[in-house]
Motif scaffolding. Structure first.
Motif, PDB file in Angstrom:
ATOM      1  N   ILE A  95       0.852  -1.182   0.000  1.00 21.31           N
ATOM      2  CA  ILE A  95       0.000   0.000   0.000  1.00 21.31           C
ATOM      3  C   ILE A  95       0.889   1.233   0.000  1.00 21.31           C
ATOM      4  CG2 ILE A  95      -0.149   0.080   2.543  1.00 21.31           C
ATOM      5  CD1 ILE A  95      -3.136   0.826   2.191  1.00 21.31           C
ATOM      6  N   ASN A  96       0.398   2.318  -0.564  1.00 20.30           N
ATOM      7  CA  ASN A  96       1.151   3.567  -0.480  1.00 20.30           C
ATOM      8  C   ASN A  96       0.778   4.257   0.823  1.00 20.30           C
ATOM      9  OD1 ASN A  96       2.083   6.230  -0.643  1.00 20.30           O
ATOM     10  ND2 ASN A  96       2.053   6.146  -2.888  1.00 20.30           N
ATOM     11  N   THR A  97       1.664   4.141   1.810  1.00 25.54           N
ATOM     12  CA  THR A  97       1.329   4.607   3.160  1.00 25.54           C
ATOM     13  C   THR A  97       1.275   6.126   3.243  1.00 25.54           C
ATOM     14  OG1 THR A  97       3.647   4.435   3.740  1.00 25.54           O
ATOM     15  CG2 THR A  97       2.233   2.595   4.377  1.00 25.54           C
ATOM     16  N   HIS A  98       1.819   6.820   2.210  1.00 21.84           N
ATOM     17  CA  HIS A  98       1.769   8.278   2.227  1.00 21.84           C
ATOM     18  C   HIS A  98       0.543   8.825   1.527  1.00 21.84           C
ATOM     19  CE1 HIS A  98       5.682   7.931   3.817  1.00 21.84           C
ATOM     20  NE2 HIS A  98       6.229   7.510   2.688  1.00 21.84           N
ATOM     21  N   ARG A  99      -0.141   7.965   0.810  1.00 20.66           N
ATOM     22  CA  ARG A  99      -1.296   8.462   0.070  1.00 20.66           C
ATOM     23  C   ARG A  99      -2.615   7.857   0.551  1.00 20.66           C
ATOM     24  NH1 ARG A  99       0.857   8.586  -5.543  1.00 20.66           N
ATOM     25  NH2 ARG A  99      -0.169   6.587  -5.748  1.00 20.66           N
ATOM     26  N   SER A 100      -2.606   6.557   0.891  1.00 21.31           N
ATOM     27  CA  SER A 100      -3.848   5.903   1.261  1.00 21.31           C
ATOM     28  C   SER A 100      -4.278   6.297   2.663  1.00 21.31           C
ATOM     29  CB  SER A 100      -3.675   4.383   1.206  1.00 21.31           C
ATOM     30  OG  SER A 100      -3.470   3.994  -0.116  1.00 21.31           O
ATOM     31  N   LYS A 101      -5.583   6.529   2.794  1.00 23.75           N
ATOM     32  CA  LYS A 101      -6.104   6.905   4.099  1.00 23.75           C
ATOM     33  C   LYS A 101      -6.548   5.658   4.852  1.00 23.75           C
ATOM     34  CE  LYS A 101      -7.754  11.393   2.604  1.00 23.75           C
ATOM     35  NZ  LYS A 101      -8.882  12.115   2.045  1.00 23.75           N
ATOM     36  N   LEU A 102      -6.712   5.836   6.138  1.00 20.04           N
ATOM     37  CA  LEU A 102      -7.191   4.705   6.942  1.00 20.04           C
ATOM     38  C   LEU A 102      -8.559   4.243   6.431  1.00 20.04           C
ATOM     39  CD1 LEU A 102      -6.649   2.864   9.385  1.00 20.04           C
ATOM     40  CD2 LEU A 102      -7.935   4.491  10.786  1.00 20.04           C
ATOM     41  N   ARG A 103      -9.363   5.208   5.950  1.00 22.64           N
ATOM     42  CA  ARG A 103     -10.686   4.861   5.436  1.00 22.64           C
ATOM     43  C   ARG A 103     -10.590   3.871   4.270  1.00 22.64           C
ATOM     44  NH1 ARG A 103     -15.272   7.488   5.993  1.00 22.64           N
ATOM     45  NH2 ARG A 103     -14.328   9.481   6.498  1.00 22.64           N
ATOM     46  N   ASP A 104      -9.621   4.104   3.359  1.00 21.23           N
ATOM     47  CA  ASP A 104      -9.439   3.193   2.227  1.00 21.23           C
ATOM     48  C   ASP A 104      -9.116   1.792   2.733  1.00 21.23           C
ATOM     49  OD1 ASP A 104      -9.710   5.400   0.549  1.00 21.23           O
ATOM     50  OD2 ASP A 104      -7.545   5.823   0.659  1.00 21.23           O
ATOM     51  N   PHE A 105      -8.250   1.760   3.712  1.00 21.00           N
ATOM     52  CA  PHE A 105      -7.848   0.471   4.275  1.00 21.00           C
ATOM     53  C   PHE A 105      -9.051  -0.245   4.900  1.00 21.00           C
ATOM     54  CE2 PHE A 105      -6.293  -1.784   8.146  1.00 21.00           C
ATOM     55  CZ  PHE A 105      -5.610  -2.811   7.505  1.00 21.00           C
ATOM     56  N   VAL A 106      -9.861   0.509   5.651  1.00 21.14           N
ATOM     57  CA  VAL A 106     -11.024  -0.100   6.308  1.00 21.14           C
ATOM     58  C   VAL A 106     -12.027  -0.609   5.266  1.00 21.14           C
ATOM     59  CG1 VAL A 106     -13.031   0.347   7.774  1.00 21.14           C
ATOM     60  CG2 VAL A 106     -10.777   1.201   8.446  1.00 21.14           C
ATOM     61  N   ASP A 107     -12.342   0.263   4.275  1.00 19.97           N
ATOM     62  CA  ASP A 107     -13.365  -0.116   3.304  1.00 19.97           C
ATOM     63  C   ASP A 107     -12.906  -1.226   2.364  1.00 19.97           C
ATOM     64  OD1 ASP A 107     -14.996   1.716   4.393  1.00 19.97           O
ATOM     65  OD2 ASP A 107     -14.766   3.240   2.828  1.00 19.97           O
ATOM     66  N   LYS A 108     -11.717  -1.032   1.784  1.00 16.73           N
ATOM     67  CA  LYS A 108     -11.315  -1.936   0.706  1.00 16.73           C
ATOM     68  C   LYS A 108     -10.688  -3.228   1.218  1.00 16.73           C
ATOM     69  CE  LYS A 108     -10.820   1.789  -2.588  1.00 16.73           C
ATOM     70  NZ  LYS A 108      -9.881   2.768  -3.138  1.00 16.73           N
ATOM     71  N   ILE A 109     -10.046  -3.179   2.345  1.00 16.98           N
ATOM     72  CA  ILE A 109      -9.380  -4.390   2.845  1.00 16.98           C
ATOM     73  C   ILE A 109     -10.182  -5.040   3.975  1.00 16.98           C
ATOM     74  CG2 ILE A 109      -7.285  -5.319   3.923  1.00 16.98           C
ATOM     75  CD1 ILE A 109      -6.903  -4.454   1.007  1.00 16.98           C
ATOM     76  N   VAL A 110     -10.364  -4.302   5.034  1.00 18.00           N
ATOM     77  CA  VAL A 110     -10.954  -4.916   6.232  1.00 18.00           C
ATOM     78  C   VAL A 110     -12.397  -5.377   5.972  1.00 18.00           C
ATOM     79  CG1 VAL A 110     -11.543  -4.572   8.648  1.00 18.00           C
ATOM     80  CG2 VAL A 110      -9.466  -3.541   7.710  1.00 18.00           C
ATOM     81  N   LYS A 111     -13.179  -4.499   5.329  1.00 16.61           N
ATOM     82  CA  LYS A 111     -14.569  -4.878   5.091  1.00 16.61           C
ATOM     83  C   LYS A 111     -14.725  -5.743   3.856  1.00 16.61           C
ATOM     84  CE  LYS A 111     -16.794  -1.253   7.698  1.00 16.61           C
ATOM     85  NZ  LYS A 111     -17.415   0.075   7.624  1.00 16.61           N
ATOM     86  N   GLU A 112     -14.174  -5.251   2.746  1.00 18.32           N
ATOM     87  CA  GLU A 112     -14.424  -5.939   1.487  1.00 18.32           C
ATOM     88  C   GLU A 112     -13.665  -7.252   1.381  1.00 18.32           C
ATOM     89  OE1 GLU A 112     -14.554  -3.075  -1.784  1.00 18.32           O
ATOM     90  OE2 GLU A 112     -14.025  -4.762  -3.085  1.00 18.32           O
ATOM     91  N   LYS A 113     -12.359  -7.211   1.638  1.00 19.68           N
ATOM     92  CA  LYS A 113     -11.548  -8.410   1.435  1.00 19.68           C
ATOM     93  C   LYS A 113     -11.623  -9.372   2.619  1.00 19.68           C
ATOM     94  CE  LYS A 113      -9.268  -7.442  -2.524  1.00 19.68           C
ATOM     95  NZ  LYS A 113     -10.043  -6.275  -2.964  1.00 19.68           N
ATOM     96  N   LEU A 114     -11.537  -8.822   3.811  1.00 18.85           N
ATOM     97  CA  LEU A 114     -11.528  -9.711   4.974  1.00 18.85           C
ATOM     98  C   LEU A 114     -12.932 -10.002   5.484  1.00 18.85           C
ATOM     99  CD1 LEU A 114      -8.469  -8.289   6.965  1.00 18.85           C
ATOM    100  CD2 LEU A 114      -8.509 -10.044   5.204  1.00 18.85           C
ATOM    101  N   GLY A 115     -13.900  -9.320   4.962  1.00 20.38           N
ATOM    102  CA  GLY A 115     -15.293  -9.599   5.312  1.00 20.38           C
ATOM    103  C   GLY A 115     -15.627  -9.388   6.782  1.00 20.38           C
ATOM    104  N   MET A 116     -15.003  -8.409   7.404  1.00 15.52           N
ATOM    105  CA  MET A 116     -15.313  -8.157   8.819  1.00 15.52           C
ATOM    106  C   MET A 116     -16.407  -7.101   8.918  1.00 15.52           C
ATOM    107  SD  MET A 116     -11.612  -8.168  10.602  1.00 15.52           S
ATOM    108  CE  MET A 116     -10.613  -9.651  10.672  1.00 15.52           C
TER     109      MET A 116
END
Lengths: 373, 650
Positions: free
Chosen positions: B444-465
């Motif tokens: 991930i680009n840690t200087h550009r991606s926001k925590l929101r992107d991480f939550v929506d695209k990874i935690v919710k979408e990919k990990l299904g939490m």
């Protein structure tokens, strides 16, 4: 005229619906003058075709209710289903499952035959709803089923035909496109099958039997041709089915080595019941020695190793007094699917035996016919 | 077999059914007939007309009522003395937590979506309750058994990702009808009737930005006092005419493609707006807004009919007019719904006009509705068969008869003479992040991606939490829950909008994040790897999650190259044997079995909607991939998906 008859028997309503009434009138007229056909028969045929044209489009209600399955088999298939007439004799767990399936699918009519009176036990064996207050006195199994099934799908006409299966004559079966017998003696099975084959139009014959956690389906579609797509091309397939009598007469030694053991076991038990004059399923563990004796005789006559029909399997089949609901659902589901395929002309129909045994979980198709298909 | 041993196992059992739909109705019936006496059933849905062809416990008069409750009442009519407990609720609701699951001996799934399946899988793992999972599509179906530590879990094998299409295929270069549907539904419909604040690619791709971009800002807005017919024609001419002309200016795009033809309303329709307003209004004035239909006001009856370009254009304008005249209040907040007749009419007509412009065959409303709504093909027989198979597996589970567990495929065409094909279950995948606590890696680009992107695209979408908690060491970065303090909520909300490297506890390359779902009791670690650039088309999320490899990926690749062989094996599968049922012929994976020794795997048609029918083995994946190859489509693959597929795509 023969062409018209073909339409009639082949169920190719797709063509008929493209013509309007006046076309038929004209056609009838021409043909009539050329061939001297009895006017009564003529009228009958005309009515049939007329009905065919009336059902040209599915109603809005049909389209809404059958939406998900039309997406599986198409509108034409649904139309053919809704014009088909099915007869079922012997209402046990498996055939009731089957009835439910084809009523939901939307066949035109379903005729039920089973004169046994409803008892607490019979009621307990299926999922049909008992009449109010549990008042089933004097009601036959077919009548009870009829009431429940009507409720499942008001668009299907469900009715009862009283009488012993063995006494219906060939003309009787003429009314149907599909005949299904469940839990039926060897003799009756053969004779009903033979009557269906005598008719000028094709009446598909199915027999189904479940014992313990095993099930068997036999299919006779006589001469059946259908189209299927292979690599973008549509190819016509022709299948020739033997009758039940012909199929079971195929010498065992000529069958493939890996033939399902259930096939042999069912033949032994069927024969046993016939020799003993028992009704299908009227067996118990006490019969095992005699059944084993018969197995020996049959295996010797057919030069088959007796190990092909294990004791454990025979014991399971004769000892069980009731059907096993999950197996009824599975076998009744496969049977429903096959009947839908045969009526709609969609999909490869199975030829000509199907076996399921919950012990290994396999649902296997065996082709048992003399010579090539 | 159908006797005492079974009955004793069945009688005392308490089972949970999730789903009272197609499979659920059949399953509840078969369970009751088989002697089960304590059944709990969860379903959030209500009954619809299109359920009635297979969900046989329901009648016309039940439409609109809770599936779980009506199913219970129907079954009690023939089995009055058993206990059935219905829940008209979402299985993801917090009340169905690990403790709730623990009371059951086995959980039986008859679900219709991946998300809920994953959720139930996790709760079963966390509570140690065996799961029998199922799915059907048309004549195809499958039943699998998941017992923690003994067989693979539902998520041990990759699930085919829902198909997505590259943005430019949708916006500029459609080649198939489905592309036109996606355009009509996700872009045009959303633009006109959906939330105006949502991002929308409808106009962004016009390269010649200078002339159009300023225009396009308000081109979709209805001008003050603009007649709705005029407005409709202006939209029509803009999206089917002007936009195509703009696209045609980019010669490069059309070098190896068929050029589209701009379509203007005046070429298709008579200059005067169709129909007489008075009449139409009278015709549709009755009843509630949900029954408004362009088809009925235009006298089009059969949804199976193929409309001409002109008819489609009339439907388009009429549907748009009806939205603005009859359903104005909803505009701005509408989402596409397959049960919304007017929305389906609009999307069908728009997709067809676009298809005509691009020389793609047109489709009927019935077909378009199926594609747009991802409608699952369903028949009663398959559901009945699958329900029977579920009960057989459930009984084995209750008897703890581990050796007999099978996953069973219900096929449309026989494979090795079998219509019902049992396969021995796989062992748990040691690298499964769900059941084996394997750490994941996220680029991930840690200087550009926001925590929101991480939550929506990874935690919710990919990990299904659904109720995630994110920690960096002991520092809490994010948390969801009802019992949070106000300042915590504000704090987390602020964190969502920060880029990762600027969080209170900065997340950079080398950081290990812990992500946990308290309801699912699932916890996993994610190693963060900083990466500067991502491919916009292939990695549209701007991040790639990996580290979770399907156990069989390597073997599978070999198989594809060398053709099936039954030597060096990793899975055992019982096959027909000469004399005794105990002999097992050993195979690598079910794909081979499905394919038979020499047959091509295409003999087994298991190409189905991944949402519904997620075959655990490799059968589906391979079939899917073949399809994709032949269509020259680019499939965007989830970062976590199997290598085999990734390799073959592009």
């Amino acid at each position: 005229f023969s062409k018209l008859q073909n339409w009639d028997s082949g169920g190719i309503y797709k063509q008929t619906r493209e013509y309007n009434f006046s076309y038929f009138d004209e056609l009838m007229h021409k043909r009539k003058s050329r061939i001297h056909y009895s006017s009564a028969k003529f009228l009958q045929l005309f009515c049939h075709l007329r009905m065919g044209t009336e059902g040209e489009q599915l109603t809005e209600q049909e389209t809404a209710i059958y939406d998900r399955q039309i997406r599986v088999w198409g509108v034409d298939a649904q139309r053919r289903l809704s014009k088909s007439n099915v007869f079922v004799s012997g209402l046990r767990g498996t055939s009731v499952e089957f009835c439910k399936n084809i009523v939901l699918a939307g066949v035109g009519s379903l005729t039920l035959n089973d004169d046994r009176l409803v008892t607490e036990d019979l009621l307990f064996a299926n999922f049909l709803t008992p009449p109010a207050e549990n008042d089933f006195r004097g009601k036959s199994v077919a009548e009870l089923c009829c009431d429940s099934l009507k409720d499942f799908n008001p668009m299907v006409s469900v009715s009862v035909e009283k009488g012993a299966l063995s006494i219906f004559d060939a003309d009787f079966f003429q009314k149907f496109d599909v005949v299904v017998v469940n839990c039926c003696s060897l003799l009756t099975k053969k004779s009903v099958n033979a009557k269906c084959r005598k008719l000028p139009k094709r009446v598909a014959f199915y027999s189904v039997e479940c014992r313990d956690s095993c099930g068997e389906i036999f299919v006779d579609l006589q001469n059946y041709s259908y189209c299927k797509k292979k690599n973008e091309e549509t190819i016509e397939c022709k299948l020739h089915y033997p009758s039940f009598e012909e199929a079971i007469a195929v010498p065992w030694r000529s069958l493939p080595k890996r033939m399902s053991k259930l096939y042999y076991a069912m033949r032994v038990i069927e024969r046993f019941e016939e020799l003993e004059g028992r009704n299908p399923g009227e067996t118990s563990v006490d019969d095992l020695p005699n059944v084993q004796k018969l197995r020996k005789e049959l295996c010797e006559a057919h030069s088959l190793n007796e190990s092909q029909i294990p004791d454990s399997l025979l014991r399971r089949l004769i000892a069980s007094i009731s059907e096993f609901p999950p197996v009824c659902a599975i076998v009744g589901g496969i049977l429903g699917q096959e009947v839908i395929k045969a009526i709609s002309g969609k999909g490869d129909p199975l030829k000509n035996f199907f076996f399921f045994d919950a012990m290994d979980g396999k649902g296997i198709i065996e082709d048992i016919s003399n010579g090539k298909s | 077999m159908a006797s005492e041993e079974h009955l004793s196992a069945i009688k005392g059992a308490k089972v949970l059914m999730v789903g009272a739909g197609g499979i659920g109705c059949e399953l509840l019936k078969t369970l009751a007939l088989s002697g089960f006496e304590d059944i709990h059933i969860i379903d959030m849905d209500t009954i619809e007309v299109s359920n009635l062809n297979r969900q046989f416990l329901f009648r016309q008069k039940h439409v609109g009522q809770s599936k779980a409750k009506v199913a219970r009442d129907a079954v009690l009519r023939f089995r009055p003395h058993i206990k059935i407990t219905p829940y008209h609720a979402n299985v993801k609701d917090p009340e169905f937590n690990v403790d709730f699951f623990k009371q059951f001996n086995v959980v039986l799934n008859g679900l219709d979506n991946l998300d809920a399946r994953r959720h139930v899988n996790r709760l079963c793992l966390a509570s140690g309750v065996p799961l029998v999972e199922s799915g059907t599509t048309g004549f195809l179906g499958q039943v699998t058994v998941h017992v923690k530590g003994k067989t693979e879990c539902y998520e041990c094998q990759s699930k085919p990702a829902p198909k997505t299409y590259p943005v430019c295929t949708i916006t500029s270069t459609p080649t198939k009808f489905v592309h036109c549907i996606v355009w009509a539904k996700d872009l045009l419909f959303a633009k006109l009737f959906g939330n105006k604040n949502q991002e929308n690619d409808l106009n962004v791709r016009s390269t010649d930005a200078s002339s159009s971009s300023e225009h396009s800002e308000d081109v979709f807005e209805r001008r003050a006092a603009e007649d709705v017919e005029q407005y409709g024609r202006r939209i029509y001419d803009h999206v089917f005419g002007y936009n195509i002309e703009v696209a045609l200016r980019n010669e490069e795009t059309w070098k190896n493609r068929n050029k589209p033809r701009p379509v203007y309303s005046k070429d298709v329709l008579p200059p005067k707006p169709v129909g007489q307003n008075g009449n139409k209004d009278k015709a549709s004035n009755t009843g509630d807004p949900s029954s408004v239909s362009a088809m009925s006001s235009l006298g089009l009856k059969n949804p199976q009919d193929l409309w001409s370009l002109r008819e489609n254009s009339e439907v388009f304008l009429e549907a748009l007019r009806l939205f603005f005249s009859k359903r104005e209040k909803e505009i701005g907040q509408l989402g596409f719904d397959k049960d919304d007749q007017l929305a389906v009419e609009f999307v069908t007509s728009a997709a067809n006009i676009r298809a005509a412009s691009f020389g793609i065959p047109l489709h009927s409303l019935f077909e378009a509705k199926g594609i747009a709504g991802n409608i699952v093909h369903a028949v009663a027989t398959t559901n009945a068969i699958i329900a029977g198979l579920i009960v057989l597996e459930a009984i084995k589970v209750l008897q703890n008869d581990v050796k007999s567990y099978r996953m069973t495929y219900c096929l449309e065409h026989p494979s090795r003479k079998m219509l019902l094909m049992p396969v021995e279950p796989f062992e748990p995948n040691k690298s499964c992040y769900v059941c084996s606590e394997t750490p994941l890696t996220l680029e991930i680009n840690t200087h550009r991606s926001k925590l929101r992107d991480f939550v929506d695209k990874i935690v919710k979408e990919k990990l299904g939490m659904s109720l995630p908690l994110i920690m960096h060491g002991v520092a809490l970065l994010y948390e969801v829950g009802d019992d949070l303090e106000e300042d915590e909520v504000a704090n987390y909300a602020a964190n969502l909008d920060k880029v990762l490297s600027e969080l209170p506890s900065p997340v950079t390359g080398g950081t290990i994040l812990t992500v946990e779902d308290l309801q699912q009791e699932l916890k996993c670690s994610i190693n963060i790897k900083h990466r500067e650039e991502f491919d916009e088309e292939k990695e549209p999320d701007g991040m790639v999650l990996s580290g979770w490899t399907p156990a069989l990926a390597a073997e599978k690749t070999k198989t594809l190259d060398n053709g099936p062989s039954s030597s060096n094996a990793s899975q055992t599968v019982p096959l027909e044997s000469e004399d005794n049922d105990e002999i097992e012929i050993i195979l690598k994976d079910p794909e081979i079995l499905a394919a038979g020794k020499k047959r091509k795997s295409s003999d087994v048609s298991v190409a189905v909607d991944p949402e519904i029918f997620s075959v655990t083995g490799a059968m589906l994946t391979k079939k899917k991939v073949e399809e994709d190859d032949s269509n020259n489509d680019i499939v965007m693959v989830d970062g976590k998906l199997d290598l085999n597929k990734k390799k073959r795509v592009q």
